[in-house]
Design an enzyme around this catalytic site. Structure first.
Site, PDB file in Angstrom:
ATOM      1  N   ARG A  13      -2.497  -1.973  -3.330  1.00  0.00           N
ATOM      2  CA  ARG A  13      -3.724  -1.315  -3.145  1.00  0.00           C
ATOM      3  C   ARG A  13      -3.648  -0.163  -4.350  1.00  0.00           C
ATOM      4  O   ARG A  13      -2.831   0.635  -4.215  1.00  0.00           O
ATOM      5  CB  ARG A  13      -3.765  -0.848  -1.826  1.00  0.00           C
ATOM      6  N   ARG A  59     -11.126  16.516   7.004  1.00  0.00           N
ATOM      7  CA  ARG A  59     -11.830  16.686   6.039  1.00  0.00           C
ATOM      8  C   ARG A  59     -13.254  17.009   6.296  1.00  0.00           C
ATOM      9  O   ARG A  59     -14.161  16.302   7.216  1.00  0.00           O
ATOM     10  CB  ARG A  59     -11.785  15.407   4.970  1.00  0.00           C
ATOM     11  N   ASN A  65       0.717  -1.289   0.027  1.00  0.00           N
ATOM     12  CA  ASN A  65       0.020  -0.002   0.018  1.00  0.00           C
ATOM     13  C   ASN A  65       0.840   1.143  -0.076  1.00  0.00           C
ATOM     14  O   ASN A  65       1.402   1.634   1.094  1.00  0.00           O
ATOM     15  CB  ASN A  65      -0.879   0.217   1.309  1.00  0.00           C
ATOM     16  N   HIS A  97     -12.833   3.258   0.045  1.00  0.00           N
ATOM     17  CA  HIS A  97     -12.958   2.144   1.119  1.00  0.00           C
ATOM     18  C   HIS A  97     -13.476   0.782   0.658  1.00  0.00           C
ATOM     19  O   HIS A  97     -14.064   0.177   1.514  1.00  0.00           O
ATOM     20  CB  HIS A  97     -13.410   2.566   2.407  1.00  0.00           C
ATOM     21  N   GLU A 148      -8.102  -4.993   4.938  1.00  0.00           N
ATOM     22  CA  GLU A 148      -7.960  -4.815   3.334  1.00  0.00           C
ATOM     23  C   GLU A 148      -6.791  -5.800   2.990  1.00  0.00           C
ATOM     24  O   GLU A 148      -7.068  -6.157   1.855  1.00  0.00           O
ATOM     25  CB  GLU A 148      -7.876  -3.226   3.237  1.00  0.00           C
TER      26      GLU A 148
END
Ligand code: ADP
Length: 390
Positions: free
Chosen positions: A82, A232, A7, A171, A376
């Site tokens: 990823r 965010r 990743n 996601h 993940e």
């Protein structure tokens, strides 16, 4: 099969080495490109904490990782990456070839912060592990099943045709994993279940997973839309952007920084982007921290209820990510007043949670509430194996 899962971010490379679905080693290189990079590597036989290394680029960082994994002696059979944005081109994982690379590059304008780093990781592995198959697993792929009325924005349709401006969602690997684990834990086929999955980490998103397929999700064209996050903003009136750009004399870089880096929990509380600190400050009487917490959980509740409506009901709500797995206050507050939908949280189970997968609703709750740690990397490893074997 020995599968390396990578990743790569702009200045980091996180990795896990899977040996037949068992994690044999994991770690990260951080601060790639800085004068000193930090290498962390854990394995059964070896453990080091943050040793300084020289990693001016991703290739050097991955070379160091391969060295620690003893890849020369013990061959790596495949690499799973990823990849954040697959646009509309990828609705599932793919074996990487030059055509796939070109398409991932085409998606750079959609994810300018993420895809270039993912590409660097792939290129580094091509150079360091020639001939080893590489697979791309996309964050966006699981959400490619959204119907058009869920992904089209209310702006001129020509911008969708011209620039592919639409909701993509992110996601996806996590929403896929936890919804499938939930079905397993409930001992029911996912094809029969309506599940709301809440991935609450530094970035937060929620998805409506109907009969195993994502039918709506809160992140949009970029990971800025939807829930309140660490830094965010999530949803707000886009006219505010125009208003503040004029009032504060902001250019696009400045505006991007305000809404992506200085908003969310941090923006409201003016103290912290970390939910642990927000909770601590709030308990100590910091009113803005309390407000940040309330905005966070109120919006989460709105989404849980609306996604239940979208699916014509809900069988399970799943919490995952650092906040979803650990913050009992967030779970309790976001589910309060949803009893009318059949959500009955067992307060004791919610409060006394240990690590791992748990059902935390009351026995007779119509809607199951679950906490499931996401994984993940495991999905990426399994996808890589599936594609390499087929
Ligand atoms: P990322 O999205 O970077 O993978 P994580 O999934 O690790 O992030 O989630 C980070 C968030 O989880 C932070 O807001 C952090 O405060 C929160 N978190 C981690 N542990 C706890 C805890 N014990 N209680 C409350 N929040 C927590």
């Amino acid at each position: 099969m020995r599968i390396l899962v990578l990743n790569c971010g702009s200045s980091s490379a996180k990795y896990q080495l899977f040996d037949y679905e068992e994690v044999a080693a994991k770690g990260s290189v951080e601060r790639i490109g800085e004068s000193v990079s930090l290498f962390t590597h854990y394995s059964e036989t070896f453990q080091t904490k943050k040793s300084p290394i020289d990693a001016p680029d991703h290739t050097k960082a991955i070379d160091k990782i391969l060295e620690a994994l003893n890849a020369k002696e013990k061959k790596i059979d495949a690499v799973g990456h990823r990849v954040v944005h697959g646009g509309e081109k990828f609705s599932s994982s793919v074996l990487i070839d030059s055509e796939v690379m070109k398409r991932v590059q085409d998606c750079i304008p959609l994810a300018p912060l993420h895809n270039p780093s993912n590409i660097k990781g792939i290129e580094a592995c091509s150079a360091l592990l020639p001939g080893v198959p590489q697979v791309a697993v996309f964050d966006t792929a699981f959400h490619q099943t959204l119907p058009d009325y869920a992904y089209i924005y209310g702006i001129p349709y020509s911008y969708y045709k011209k620039y592919r401006v639409r909701r993509y969602g992110f996601h996806g690997t996590s929403h896929y994993y936890v919804s499938n684990r939930a079905a397993r834990l409930l001992n029911r086929p996912i094809e029969e279940l309506k599940i709301v999955t809440c991935h609450l980490g530094n970035g937060c998103s929620i998805a409506a997973v109907k009969y195993g397929k994502s039918v709506d999700t809160s992140m949009g064209f970029t990971p800025l839309e939807g829930l309140l996050m660490g830094t965010r903003s999530g949803d707000f009136d886009p006219a505010v952007v125009l208003f503040l750009m004029e009032k504060e004399n902001l250019d696009t870089v400045g505006a991007n920084s305000v809404f992506n880096k200085r908003s969310g929990l941090l923006g409201i509380s003016q103290t912290a982007n970390d939910m642990r600190e927000i909770l601590r400050e709030s308990k100590e009487g910091n009113e803005l921290a309390t407000l940040a917490f309330e905005v966070f959980t109120y919006r989460l509740k709105k989404y849980i209820a609306s996604y239940s409506g979208v699916m014509g009901g809900v069988d399970a709500v799943v919490f995952t990510g650092g906040i979803g797995e650990n913050a009992k206050e967030v779970r309790e507050s976001s589910l309060s007043e949803l009893e009318f939908m059949g959500v009955e949280l067992d307060r004791r189970k919610n409060d006394e949670l240990s690590a791992g997968e748990h059902i935390i609703s009351k026995e007779d709750s119509n809607v199951a509430v679950l906490v499931i740690p996401t994984n993940e990397e495991l999905v990426i490893a399994k996808e890589t194996e599936r594609i390499c074997i087929s």
